[in-house]
Design an enzyme around this catalytic site. Sequence first.
Site, PDB file in Angstrom:
ATOM      1  CG  HIS A   1      -3.707  -3.266   3.364  1.00 56.74           C
ATOM      2  ND1 HIS A   1      -2.616  -2.873   4.122  1.00 56.74           N
ATOM      3  CD2 HIS A   1      -4.244  -2.142   2.855  1.00 56.74           C
ATOM      4  CE1 HIS A   1      -2.508  -1.555   4.079  1.00 56.74           C
ATOM      5  NE2 HIS A   1      -3.476  -1.084   3.324  1.00 56.74           N
TER       6      HIS A   1
ATOM      7  CD  GLU B   1      -1.414  -5.822   5.603  1.00 53.20           C
ATOM      8  OE1 GLU B   1      -1.122  -6.151   4.440  1.00 53.20           O
ATOM      9  OE2 GLU B   1      -1.871  -4.697   5.900  1.00 53.20           O
TER      10      GLU B   1
ATOM     11  CB  CYS C   1      -1.008  -0.040   1.151  1.00 56.83           C
ATOM     12  SG  CYS C   1      -2.361   1.112   0.884  1.00 56.83           S
TER      13      CYS C   1
END
Length: 246
Positions: free
Chosen positions: A218, A220, A113
Amino acid sequence: MIKIALSCGLYVTKDAHWEGSQHQYVNDAYVSAVLNAGAAPVLVPATDCREAVSAVIEDCDGLILTGGCDVSPLEYGQEPAPKLGTVIPRRDRLDRMTCDSAYEKKIPIFGICRGMQFLNVYLGGTLYQDVHYYPHETIQHSQRSPRGETSHPVVVSEDSWLYRVIGERTLVNSWHHQLINRLAPTLKATAHSSDGVIEAFESIPDPSSSFLIGVQWHPEELHSTHAEMANLFSSFIDLCRDAKPL
Ligand code: MN
């Protein structure tokens, strides 16, 4: 164990007992994504001490530039536009120092990001300071659904590292209001959304330099529920292992 540096962000807490005090942080999701992929996360605090940053990176086998606030447009020779979001120049200075050290050590870099946007700027590219400055209408890039849910598809270019890791099409989550504008000359775009926005890039292979990848979403937040996103982290850690001198 492979060690992965994670760049810290800064925030001022509103918690009653500590109101107004500044904290260094990374979201827990980055820590668990790295651990889950079998590597040890190492937090790099936002400091202006270049020697300290360099000493931390010296110990690491890869660098993840985490998400966060906007990159200062001064970093790419522009003045702040009205729709620019929060900028923390100390964070930009940290990311510049971590990239300098990672380049010096030739370890792989993964930008997520803001981290992806910063990498593009670091290598000479530019950003749209807000989605409204993009010359075409876009899809919604700031999703209003939970972080662990996906919201838009991306199409991955065939001749890329990313394609080998996640395939030709996947759904991603999305919380960005800035976009890649001019791509840095040493990068190639590897995934786009349907509105033409660059959603991922990687470096054009160069044996004398760090390999780097960037994604605008994202992963994660998705690694525990979406196998291809867990694969993204484990494949990055494989790159770090392969790049490590014996
Ligand atoms: Mn998006």
